[in-house]
Design a protein around this motif. Structure first.
Motif, PDB file in Angstrom:
ATOM      1  N   ALA A  15       0.841  -1.204   0.000  1.00 22.55           N
ATOM      2  CA  ALA A  15       0.000   0.000   0.000  1.00 22.55           C
ATOM      3  C   ALA A  15       0.874   1.252   0.000  1.00 22.55           C
ATOM      4  O   ALA A  15       0.550   2.249  -0.654  1.00 22.55           O
ATOM      5  N   LEU A  16       1.988   1.205   0.732  1.00 24.25           N
ATOM      6  CA  LEU A  16       2.914   2.343   0.743  1.00 24.25           C
ATOM      7  C   LEU A  16       3.535   2.553  -0.632  1.00 24.25           C
ATOM      8  O   LEU A  16       3.666   3.693  -1.099  1.00 24.25           O
ATOM      9  N   LEU A  17       3.885   1.450  -1.299  1.00 22.79           N
ATOM     10  CA  LEU A  17       4.433   1.571  -2.655  1.00 22.79           C
ATOM     11  C   LEU A  17       3.400   2.163  -3.618  1.00 22.79           C
ATOM     12  O   LEU A  17       3.756   2.891  -4.547  1.00 22.79           O
ATOM     13  N   ARG A  18       2.133   1.862  -3.392  1.00 22.24           N
ATOM     14  CA  ARG A  18       1.076   2.405  -4.225  1.00 22.24           C
ATOM     15  C   ARG A  18       0.946   3.914  -4.034  1.00 22.24           C
ATOM     16  O   ARG A  18       0.541   4.640  -4.942  1.00 22.24           O
ATOM     17  N   LEU A  19       1.291   4.401  -2.829  1.00 20.39           N
ATOM     18  CA  LEU A  19       1.171   5.835  -2.543  1.00 20.39           C
ATOM     19  C   LEU A  19       2.289   6.672  -3.158  1.00 20.39           C
ATOM     20  O   LEU A  19       2.131   7.881  -3.332  1.00 20.39           O
ATOM     21  N   LEU A  20       3.418   6.060  -3.467  1.00 15.23           N
ATOM     22  CA  LEU A  20       4.571   6.829  -3.952  1.00 15.23           C
ATOM     23  C   LEU A  20       4.271   7.644  -5.215  1.00 15.23           C
ATOM     24  O   LEU A  20       4.629   8.828  -5.273  1.00 15.23           O
ATOM     25  N   PRO A  21       3.642   7.070  -6.236  1.00 12.65           N
ATOM     26  CA  PRO A  21       3.415   7.880  -7.439  1.00 12.65           C
ATOM     27  C   PRO A  21       2.225   8.846  -7.326  1.00 12.65           C
ATOM     28  O   PRO A  21       2.014   9.670  -8.219  1.00 12.65           O
ATOM     29  N   MET A  22       1.463   8.795  -6.230  1.00  8.82           N
ATOM     30  CA  MET A  22       0.279   9.651  -6.097  1.00  8.82           C
ATOM     31  C   MET A  22       0.680  11.086  -5.759  1.00  8.82           C
ATOM     32  O   MET A  22       1.649  11.315  -5.036  1.00  8.82           O
ATOM     33  N   SER A  23      -0.101  12.006  -6.238  1.00 11.03           N
ATOM     34  CA  SER A  23       0.151  13.415  -5.907  1.00 11.03           C
ATOM     35  C   SER A  23      -0.401  13.713  -4.512  1.00 11.03           C
ATOM     36  O   SER A  23      -1.184  12.944  -3.961  1.00 11.03           O
ATOM     37  N   ASP A  26      -4.200  13.851  -4.509  1.00 13.93           N
ATOM     38  CA  ASP A  26      -4.846  12.538  -4.495  1.00 13.93           C
ATOM     39  C   ASP A  26      -4.791  11.920  -3.093  1.00 13.93           C
ATOM     40  O   ASP A  26      -5.748  11.294  -2.640  1.00 13.93           O
ATOM     41  N   LYS A  27      -3.673  12.095  -2.424  1.00 14.00           N
ATOM     42  CA  LYS A  27      -3.538  11.554  -1.056  1.00 14.00           C
ATOM     43  C   LYS A  27      -4.508  12.252  -0.106  1.00 14.00           C
ATOM     44  O   LYS A  27      -5.119  11.610   0.749  1.00 14.00           O
ATOM     45  N   ASP A  28      -4.644  13.570  -0.263  1.00 14.89           N
ATOM     46  CA  ASP A  28      -5.581  14.309   0.587  1.00 14.89           C
ATOM     47  C   ASP A  28      -7.020  13.853   0.351  1.00 14.89           C
ATOM     48  O   ASP A  28      -7.793  13.705   1.308  1.00 14.89           O
ATOM     49  N   VAL A  29      -7.369  13.605  -0.908  1.00 12.82           N
ATOM     50  CA  VAL A  29      -8.718  13.117  -1.212  1.00 12.82           C
ATOM     51  C   VAL A  29      -8.932  11.743  -0.587  1.00 12.82           C
ATOM     52  O   VAL A  29      -9.986  11.461  -0.008  1.00 12.82           O
ATOM     53  N   GLU A  30      -7.933  10.875  -0.674  1.00 13.21           N
ATOM     54  CA  GLU A  30      -8.056   9.543  -0.076  1.00 13.21           C
ATOM     55  C   GLU A  30      -8.194   9.637   1.446  1.00 13.21           C
ATOM     56  O   GLU A  30      -9.005   8.930   2.055  1.00 13.21           O
ATOM     57  N   ILE A  31      -7.437  10.517   2.060  1.00 13.75           N
ATOM     58  CA  ILE A  31      -7.533  10.704   3.515  1.00 13.75           C
ATOM     59  C   ILE A  31      -8.929  11.175   3.898  1.00 13.75           C
ATOM     60  O   ILE A  31      -9.524  10.673   4.861  1.00 13.75           O
ATOM     61  N   LEU A  32      -9.468  12.126   3.151  1.00 10.92           N
ATOM     62  CA  LEU A  32     -10.829  12.591   3.439  1.00 10.92           C
ATOM     63  C   LEU A  32     -11.857  11.477   3.262  1.00 10.92           C
ATOM     64  O   LEU A  32     -12.788  11.348   4.068  1.00 10.92           O
ATOM     65  N   ALA A  33     -11.693  10.666   2.230  1.00 13.09           N
ATOM     66  CA  ALA A  33     -12.615   9.548   2.010  1.00 13.09           C
ATOM     67  C   ALA A  33     -12.514   8.534   3.159  1.00 13.09           C
ATOM     68  O   ALA A  33     -13.531   8.034   3.655  1.00 13.09           O
ATOM     69  N   LEU A  34     -11.302   8.246   3.602  1.00  8.65           N
ATOM     70  CA  LEU A  34     -11.116   7.304   4.717  1.00  8.65           C
ATOM     71  C   LEU A  34     -11.714   7.855   6.009  1.00  8.65           C
ATOM     72  O   LEU A  34     -12.336   7.125   6.784  1.00  8.65           O
ATOM     73  N   ARG A  35     -11.513   9.145   6.253  1.00 12.74           N
ATOM     74  CA  ARG A  35     -12.102   9.764   7.451  1.00 12.74           C
ATOM     75  C   ARG A  35     -13.619   9.694   7.404  1.00 12.74           C
ATOM     76  O   ARG A  35     -14.268   9.450   8.415  1.00 12.74           O
ATOM     77  N   HIS A  36     -14.190   9.900   6.232  1.00 12.55           N
ATOM     78  CA  HIS A  36     -15.643   9.820   6.107  1.00 12.55           C
ATOM     79  C   HIS A  36     -16.119   8.384   6.364  1.00 12.55           C
ATOM     80  O   HIS A  36     -17.136   8.173   7.027  1.00 12.55           O
ATOM     81  N   GLN A  37     -15.381   7.406   5.879  1.00 17.65           N
ATOM     82  CA  GLN A  37     -15.746   6.017   6.133  1.00 17.65           C
ATOM     83  C   GLN A  37     -15.673   5.693   7.626  1.00 17.65           C
ATOM     84  O   GLN A  37     -16.523   4.972   8.164  1.00 17.65           O
ATOM     85  N   ILE A  38     -14.692   6.237   8.318  1.00 15.82           N
ATOM     86  CA  ILE A  38     -14.589   6.033   9.770  1.00 15.82           C
ATOM     87  C   ILE A  38     -15.801   6.643  10.471  1.00 15.82           C
ATOM     88  O   ILE A  38     -16.367   6.058  11.390  1.00 15.82           O
ATOM     89  N   THR A  39     -16.202   7.832  10.030  1.00 17.31           N
ATOM     90  CA  THR A  39     -17.388   8.476  10.613  1.00 17.31           C
ATOM     91  C   THR A  39     -18.625   7.605  10.421  1.00 17.31           C
ATOM     92  O   THR A  39     -19.429   7.434  11.348  1.00 17.31           O
TER      93      THR A  39
END
Length: 161
Positions: A15-23, A26-39
């Motif tokens: 998963a960390l290797l998958r994050l390397l090429p992301m901008s 994109d990482k911020d959007v994924e973090i927001l999506a994960l936070r929403h899923q936690i909520t």
């Protein structure tokens, strides 16, 4: 548990290797999506607490243990930061408890030579009771419980004669 922990480590390394090429965007959007899923999960759980396997606890504790408590408090986690810190503190204690646990539960077996000696004394000196045989064994320096002399083969009742 070690196999589960190794699996979590390998999958998260990929998963960390998958994050390397992301901008960063994109990482911020994924973090927001994960936070929403936690909520959503917290809302669905209500007062019920999520269950973590020992491998999940160990991995989460190892992942977050270097972060200061202030940073932990700002993170959106399913558990309180104090819980993560407790899991990290408990890791060495659990490891020690697992290593020091006896391989076989219960009282250890009586050594065969001592068991045979008790049976021989009981057979050759039939007038002696178990207390006398126990006392003679103590004089010889053999320290065993009186109940072991009473039940040298682990049986409660003698069958037959």
């Amino acid at each position: 548990m070690l196999l589960r922990l190794a699996y979590l480590g390998v999958t998260n390394a990929f998963a960390l290797l998958r994050l390397l090429p992301m901008s960063d965007r994109d990482k911020d959007v994924e973090i927001l999506a994960l936070r929403h899923q936690i909520t959503i999960l917290e809302r669905q759980l209500g007062n019920a607490r999520p269950r973590f396997s020992p491998g999940d606890r160990a991995f989460l504790a190892a992942l977050l243990h270097r972060l200061p408590v202030d940073t932990l408090r700002r993170l959106r986690l399913l558990v309180r930061p104090e819980t993560v810190l407790r899991w990290h503190r408990d890791l060495p204690a659990r490891r020690h408890a697992a290593r020091s646990r006896p391989k076989r539960p219960g009282r250890p077996r009586t050594i065969r030579s001592i068991r045979l000696l008790v049976l021989r004394l009981a057979r050759e000196t039939s007038a002696w009771g178990y207390r006398r045989i126990h006392g003679e064994l103590l004089v010889l320096g053999i320290k065993i419980a009186a109940s072991t002399v009473w039940h040298p083969q682990g049986r409660r009742h003698r069958s037959g004669t």
